[in-house]
Motif scaffolding. Sequence first.
Motif, PDB file in Angstrom:
ATOM      1  N   ALA A 154       0.860  -1.261   0.049  1.00 46.68           N
ATOM      2  CA  ALA A 154      -0.095   0.064  -0.024  1.00 46.68           C
ATOM      3  C   ALA A 154       0.895   1.223   0.131  1.00 46.68           C
ATOM      4  CB  ALA A 154      -1.009   0.150   1.361  1.00 46.68           C
ATOM      5  N   ILE A 155       0.372   2.436  -0.129  1.00 40.36           N
ATOM      6  CA  ILE A 155       0.946   3.685   0.013  1.00 40.36           C
ATOM      7  C   ILE A 155       0.877   4.184   1.424  1.00 40.36           C
ATOM      8  CG2 ILE A 155       0.916   6.103  -0.827  1.00 40.36           C
ATOM      9  CD1 ILE A 155      -0.166   5.172  -3.603  1.00 40.36           C
ATOM     10  N   ALA A 156       1.966   4.498   2.004  1.00 39.95           N
ATOM     11  CA  ALA A 156       2.017   4.697   3.396  1.00 39.95           C
ATOM     12  C   ALA A 156       1.366   6.103   3.684  1.00 39.95           C
ATOM     13  CB  ALA A 156       3.541   4.765   3.891  1.00 39.95           C
ATOM     14  N   ASP A 157       0.900   6.246   4.930  1.00 39.88           N
ATOM     15  CA  ASP A 157       0.040   7.469   4.978  1.00 39.88           C
ATOM     16  C   ASP A 157       1.081   8.624   5.339  1.00 39.88           C
ATOM     17  OD1 ASP A 157      -2.348   6.178   5.064  1.00 39.88           O
ATOM     18  OD2 ASP A 157      -2.422   5.548   7.022  1.00 39.88           O
ATOM     19  N   HIS A 158       2.341   8.497   5.923  1.00 45.49           N
ATOM     20  CA  HIS A 158       3.138   9.309   6.312  1.00 45.49           C
ATOM     21  C   HIS A 158       3.576  10.205   4.960  1.00 45.49           C
ATOM     22  CE1 HIS A 158       6.353   6.603   5.330  1.00 45.49           C
ATOM     23  NE2 HIS A 158       5.964   5.854   6.536  1.00 45.49           N
ATOM     24  N   TYR A 159       3.863  11.635   5.213  1.00 43.82           N
ATOM     25  CA  TYR A 159       4.363  12.445   4.188  1.00 43.82           C
ATOM     26  C   TYR A 159       5.674  13.306   4.727  1.00 43.82           C
ATOM     27  CZ  TYR A 159       4.850  15.809   0.476  1.00 43.82           C
ATOM     28  OH  TYR A 159       5.226  16.741  -0.392  1.00 43.82           O
ATOM     29  N   PRO A 160       6.804  13.425   3.956  1.00 47.31           N
ATOM     30  CA  PRO A 160       7.086  12.638   2.551  1.00 47.31           C
ATOM     31  C   PRO A 160       7.288  11.186   2.958  1.00 47.31           C
ATOM     32  CG  PRO A 160       9.064  13.796   3.782  1.00 47.31           C
ATOM     33  CD  PRO A 160       7.881  14.314   4.622  1.00 47.31           C
ATOM     34  N   PRO A 161       6.906  10.605   2.040  1.00 45.39           N
ATOM     35  CA  PRO A 161       7.099   9.181   1.947  1.00 45.39           C
ATOM     36  C   PRO A 161       8.312   8.328   2.281  1.00 45.39           C
ATOM     37  CG  PRO A 161       6.797   9.640  -0.198  1.00 45.39           C
ATOM     38  CD  PRO A 161       6.720  10.956   0.483  1.00 45.39           C
ATOM     39  N   GLN A 162       8.479   7.502   2.769  1.00 48.19           N
ATOM     40  CA  GLN A 162       9.380   6.811   3.275  1.00 48.19           C
ATOM     41  C   GLN A 162       9.137   4.920   3.019  1.00 48.19           C
ATOM     42  OE1 GLN A 162      10.446   7.183   7.389  1.00 48.19           O
ATOM     43  NE2 GLN A 162      11.203   9.369   6.827  1.00 48.19           N
ATOM     44  N   LEU A 163      10.062   4.564   2.495  1.00 48.83           N
ATOM     45  CA  LEU A 163      10.087   2.866   2.300  1.00 48.83           C
ATOM     46  C   LEU A 163       9.671   2.170   3.627  1.00 48.83           C
ATOM     47  CD1 LEU A 163      10.387   1.254  -0.347  1.00 48.83           C
ATOM     48  CD2 LEU A 163      12.705   0.544   0.617  1.00 48.83           C
ATOM     49  N   ASP A 195       0.288   9.952  -3.476  1.00 53.28           N
ATOM     50  CA  ASP A 195      -1.006   9.108  -3.463  1.00 53.28           C
ATOM     51  C   ASP A 195      -1.701   9.519  -4.362  1.00 53.28           C
ATOM     52  OD1 ASP A 195      -2.480   7.568  -2.102  1.00 53.28           O
ATOM     53  OD2 ASP A 195      -2.816   8.692  -0.307  1.00 53.28           O
ATOM     54  N   SER A 196      -3.020   9.839  -4.166  1.00 51.35           N
ATOM     55  CA  SER A 196      -3.969   9.725  -5.074  1.00 51.35           C
ATOM     56  C   SER A 196      -3.895  11.460  -5.698  1.00 51.35           C
ATOM     57  CB  SER A 196      -5.449   9.632  -4.640  1.00 51.35           C
ATOM     58  OG  SER A 196      -5.569  10.359  -3.637  1.00 51.35           O
ATOM     59  N   GLY A 197      -3.234  12.234  -5.157  1.00 48.80           N
ATOM     60  CA  GLY A 197      -3.417  13.705  -5.348  1.00 48.80           C
ATOM     61  C   GLY A 197      -4.430  14.517  -4.616  1.00 48.80           C
ATOM     62  N   ASP A 198      -5.369  13.871  -3.905  1.00 54.62           N
ATOM     63  CA  ASP A 198      -6.611  14.454  -3.158  1.00 54.62           C
ATOM     64  C   ASP A 198      -6.054  15.564  -2.383  1.00 54.62           C
ATOM     65  OD1 ASP A 198      -8.095  13.080  -4.933  1.00 54.62           O
ATOM     66  OD2 ASP A 198      -8.778  11.443  -3.438  1.00 54.62           O
ATOM     67  N   GLN A 199      -4.925  15.045  -1.502  1.00 52.26           N
ATOM     68  CA  GLN A 199      -4.702  16.000  -0.380  1.00 52.26           C
ATOM     69  C   GLN A 199      -3.815  17.124  -0.821  1.00 52.26           C
ATOM     70  OE1 GLN A 199      -3.587  13.935   3.401  1.00 52.26           O
ATOM     71  NE2 GLN A 199      -3.984  12.119   2.277  1.00 52.26           N
ATOM     72  N   LEU A 200      -2.754  16.893  -1.588  1.00 52.63           N
ATOM     73  CA  LEU A 200      -1.730  18.003  -1.851  1.00 52.63           C
ATOM     74  C   LEU A 200      -1.697  18.325  -3.386  1.00 52.63           C
ATOM     75  CD1 LEU A 200       1.212  16.515   0.324  1.00 52.63           C
ATOM     76  CD2 LEU A 200      -0.486  18.175   0.876  1.00 52.63           C
ATOM     77  N   GLY A 201      -2.637  17.709  -4.151  1.00 51.18           N
ATOM     78  CA  GLY A 201      -2.442  18.055  -5.487  1.00 51.18           C
ATOM     79  C   GLY A 201      -1.399  17.477  -6.071  1.00 51.18           C
ATOM     80  N   SER A 202      -1.128  18.003  -7.537  1.00 49.00           N
ATOM     81  CA  SER A 202      -0.170  17.730  -8.316  1.00 49.00           C
ATOM     82  C   SER A 202       0.498  18.684  -9.093  1.00 49.00           C
ATOM     83  CB  SER A 202      -0.587  16.509  -9.246  1.00 49.00           C
ATOM     84  OG  SER A 202      -1.672  16.836 -10.234  1.00 49.00           O
ATOM     85  N   ARG A 203       1.649  18.492  -9.796  1.00 47.56           N
ATOM     86  CA  ARG A 203       2.094  19.577 -10.585  1.00 47.56           C
ATOM     87  C   ARG A 203       2.826  18.620 -11.968  1.00 47.56           C
ATOM     88  NH1 ARG A 203       7.539  18.967 -10.465  1.00 47.56           N
ATOM     89  NH2 ARG A 203       8.628  18.099  -8.647  1.00 47.56           N
TER      90      ARG A 203
END
Length: 244
Positions: A154-163, A195-203
């Motif tokens: 899964a994609i981890a919940d923490h940001y920035p992501p860590q393995l 993640d899905s971009g829903d929280q922080l968007g994209s660029r």
Amino acid sequence: MKRILKRAHSLVYQGFVILVFFLLWPLFYYYSRKPERYPVLNKLRGRVSFVSSALAGIFYKFHFETKIDWSRTYIICPNHTSNLDINAQNILIKNNYAFLGKDELLDNPVTRIFFKTVDIPVNRESNISSFRAFKKAEERLKNGTTMVIFPEGAIADHYPPQLIPFKNGPFRLAIALKIPIIPVTSPDIWKVLWDSGDQLGSRPGVCNIYIHKPIETAHLTIDDADKLKDEVYSLMKHKLENEI
């Protein structure tokens, strides 16, 4: 303002995905009807991944440690920080393939058609579901279909992501069937879309994808599964800490 622009870009990107997908819907429907047509279905979703990303200014740069022989069957093990990881694999892989992924994707209007046909949905909270999914993956591999399995699960919940720690499944499967593993590391894709971009968007941006050389498993036994898992984890962690 920056946050607003990133959220807007995420909506634009998602809009392009939906637009391109539904423009090609008749072809997706036709090639999803029979298993012998799945290789073309995969090629089509690779095109959708590339075109929808490019329209939003997102591109993928692939770095190969060695040339990949796509006539062979593999288990592809990418790290997972973004929905764009799926696009990257769709564009990267040149033989017939399938994803093993969360069953929530059956509810997504774009991914539903794939997870009802070529891909394998799994409820990771259910041991029975996981067992059945890996049995299906085993059948696909025996028939020459490359499997994409995200070892983090899964994609981890923490940001920035860590393995995060890997699951055992893909490594035990690779050893049992003597299938080589290809680790794939994406060190900066999350900076474009997390993640899905829903929280922080994209660029817009370029996502670097590093394809490690295949790790052969023919000489290994099931007792080596943890060692193989740790080897792949260390390999990918080192690449993440020393970005391209």
